[in-house]
Design a protein around this motif. Structure first.
Motif, PDB file in Angstrom:
ATOM      1  N   THR A   1       2.603   6.557  -7.100  1.00 30.51           N
ATOM      2  CA  THR A   1       1.476   7.794  -7.526  1.00 30.51           C
ATOM      3  C   THR A   1       2.240   9.085  -7.378  1.00 30.51           C
ATOM      4  O   THR A   1       1.952   9.933  -7.965  1.00 30.51           O
ATOM      5  N   LYS A   2       2.858   9.273  -6.127  1.00 33.43           N
ATOM      6  CA  LYS A   2       3.359  10.535  -5.986  1.00 33.43           C
ATOM      7  C   LYS A   2       4.708  10.747  -6.797  1.00 33.43           C
ATOM      8  O   LYS A   2       4.858  11.873  -7.204  1.00 33.43           O
ATOM      9  N   LEU A   3       5.259   9.668  -7.439  1.00 32.41           N
ATOM     10  CA  LEU A   3       6.041   9.972  -8.353  1.00 32.41           C
ATOM     11  C   LEU A   3       5.736  10.344  -9.560  1.00 32.41           C
ATOM     12  O   LEU A   3       6.572  10.907 -10.516  1.00 32.41           O
ATOM     13  N   GLY A   4       4.506  10.283  -9.854  1.00 33.99           N
ATOM     14  CA  GLY A   4       3.874  10.819 -11.004  1.00 33.99           C
ATOM     15  C   GLY A   4       3.129   9.751 -12.027  1.00 33.99           C
ATOM     16  O   GLY A   4       2.767  10.200 -13.040  1.00 33.99           O
ATOM     17  N   CYS A   5       3.182   8.499 -11.617  1.00 35.62           N
ATOM     18  CA  CYS A   5       2.646   7.550 -12.694  1.00 35.62           C
ATOM     19  C   CYS A   5       0.858   7.598 -12.222  1.00 35.62           C
ATOM     20  O   CYS A   5       0.407   7.829 -11.337  1.00 35.62           O
ATOM     21  N   ASN A   6       0.392   7.731 -13.451  1.00 37.53           N
ATOM     22  CA  ASN A   6      -0.987   7.820 -13.714  1.00 37.53           C
ATOM     23  C   ASN A   6      -1.796   7.047 -12.968  1.00 37.53           C
ATOM     24  O   ASN A   6      -2.759   7.156 -12.251  1.00 37.53           O
ATOM     25  N   ALA A   7      -1.373   5.665 -13.190  1.00 37.01           N
ATOM     26  CA  ALA A   7      -2.181   4.627 -12.642  1.00 37.01           C
ATOM     27  C   ALA A   7      -0.940   3.812 -11.773  1.00 37.01           C
ATOM     28  O   ALA A   7       0.301   3.891 -12.217  1.00 37.01           O
ATOM     29  N   PRO A   8      -1.060   3.418 -10.600  1.00 34.82           N
ATOM     30  CA  PRO A   8      -0.056   2.833  -9.637  1.00 34.82           C
ATOM     31  C   PRO A   8       0.407   1.601 -10.385  1.00 34.82           C
ATOM     32  O   PRO A   8       1.721   1.216  -9.877  1.00 34.82           O
ATOM     33  N   VAL A   9      -0.218   0.603 -10.964  1.00 31.25           N
ATOM     34  CA  VAL A   9       0.202  -0.460 -11.642  1.00 31.25           C
ATOM     35  C   VAL A   9      -0.183  -0.623 -13.103  1.00 31.25           C
ATOM     36  O   VAL A   9      -1.367   0.066 -13.319  1.00 31.25           O
ATOM     37  N   PRO A  10       0.595  -1.094 -14.094  1.00 28.14           N
ATOM     38  CA  PRO A  10       1.813  -1.359 -13.768  1.00 28.14           C
ATOM     39  C   PRO A  10       2.611   0.161 -13.907  1.00 28.14           C
ATOM     40  O   PRO A  10       2.310   1.225 -14.628  1.00 28.14           O
ATOM     41  N   ALA A  11       3.795   0.007 -13.329  1.00 23.24           N
ATOM     42  CA  ALA A  11       4.673   1.198 -13.164  1.00 23.24           C
ATOM     43  C   ALA A  11       5.958   0.733 -13.581  1.00 23.24           C
ATOM     44  O   ALA A  11       6.730  -0.074 -13.244  1.00 23.24           O
ATOM     45  N   VAL A  12       6.437   1.230 -14.935  1.00 25.21           N
ATOM     46  CA  VAL A  12       7.771   0.826 -15.584  1.00 25.21           C
ATOM     47  C   VAL A  12       8.803   1.795 -15.419  1.00 25.21           C
ATOM     48  O   VAL A  12       8.539   2.838 -15.477  1.00 25.21           O
ATOM     49  N   PHE A  13       9.815   1.312 -14.833  1.00 22.96           N
ATOM     50  CA  PHE A  13      11.054   2.063 -14.845  1.00 22.96           C
ATOM     51  C   PHE A  13      12.085   1.452 -15.682  1.00 22.96           C
ATOM     52  O   PHE A  13      12.480   0.410 -15.866  1.00 22.96           O
ATOM     53  N   ILE A  14      12.760   2.393 -16.500  1.00 29.36           N
ATOM     54  CA  ILE A  14      13.783   1.816 -17.426  1.00 29.36           C
ATOM     55  C   ILE A  14      14.991   2.694 -16.909  1.00 29.36           C
ATOM     56  O   ILE A  14      15.046   3.929 -17.103  1.00 29.36           O
ATOM     57  N   GLY A  15      16.153   2.169 -16.807  1.00 27.12           N
ATOM     58  CA  GLY A  15      17.345   2.745 -16.328  1.00 27.12           C
ATOM     59  C   GLY A  15      17.301   3.682 -15.145  1.00 27.12           C
ATOM     60  O   GLY A  15      17.837   4.598 -15.020  1.00 27.12           O
ATOM     61  N   GLY A  16      16.309   3.164 -14.013  1.00 19.70           N
ATOM     62  CA  GLY A  16      16.194   3.843 -13.026  1.00 19.70           C
ATOM     63  C   GLY A  16      14.952   4.970 -12.915  1.00 19.70           C
ATOM     64  O   GLY A  16      14.646   5.687 -12.004  1.00 19.70           O
TER      65      GLY A  16
ATOM     66  N   LYS B   1       0.809  -1.309   0.217  1.00 22.33           N
ATOM     67  CA  LYS B   1       0.131  -0.021  -0.011  1.00 22.33           C
ATOM     68  C   LYS B   1       0.773   1.246   0.097  1.00 22.33           C
ATOM     69  O   LYS B   1       0.618   2.167  -0.860  1.00 22.33           O
ATOM     70  N   GLU B   2       1.936   1.361   0.818  1.00 21.99           N
ATOM     71  CA  GLU B   2       2.909   2.231   0.839  1.00 21.99           C
ATOM     72  C   GLU B   2       3.550   2.578  -0.401  1.00 21.99           C
ATOM     73  O   GLU B   2       3.889   3.629  -0.990  1.00 21.99           O
TER      74      GLU B   2
END
Length: 99
Positions: free
Chosen positions: A57-72, A50-51
């Motif tokens: 979401t605070k990082l700016g992802c519109n939907a919390p999943v899937p949250a994709v990170f490429i190269g950090g 949950k955290e």
């Protein structure tokens, strides 16, 4: 947020998902079809899920999943990934991580 950022930077391509999310599955399959096998973190199976969801979401992802990170770096969720792919910009981003 610290845990999300630590996990997001441990490998080249990281996806935060939920085990029952069909869009998470679709993004993972897209990456595999491109030749990239991302690290998957299923936040619904993590005691701090949950955290982690709130942090994503605070990082700016519109939907919390899937949250994709490429190269950090946070790329986004399904819409952002698919938009990049349709524009031809996703494969160049993933090129360093292909097998």
């Amino acid at each position: 947020m610290e845990k999300v950022m630590r996990l997001a930077t441990e490998k080249g391509v990281v996806i935060f998902t939920k085990s029952s999310c069909c869009m998470c599955y679709a993004v993972n399959i897209l990456f595999q079809d491109i030749g990239v096998y991302p690290v998957i973190h299923e936040i619904d199976k993590d005691p701090e899920g949950k955290e982690m969801e709130k942090a994503i979401t605070k990082l700016g992802c519109n939907a919390p999943v899937p949250a994709v990170f490429i190269g950090g770096r946070l790329v986004g969720s399904t819409n952002e990934v698919m938009s990049l792919h349709l524009r031809g910009s996703l494969i160049p981003l993933l090129r360093p991580y292909r097998f």
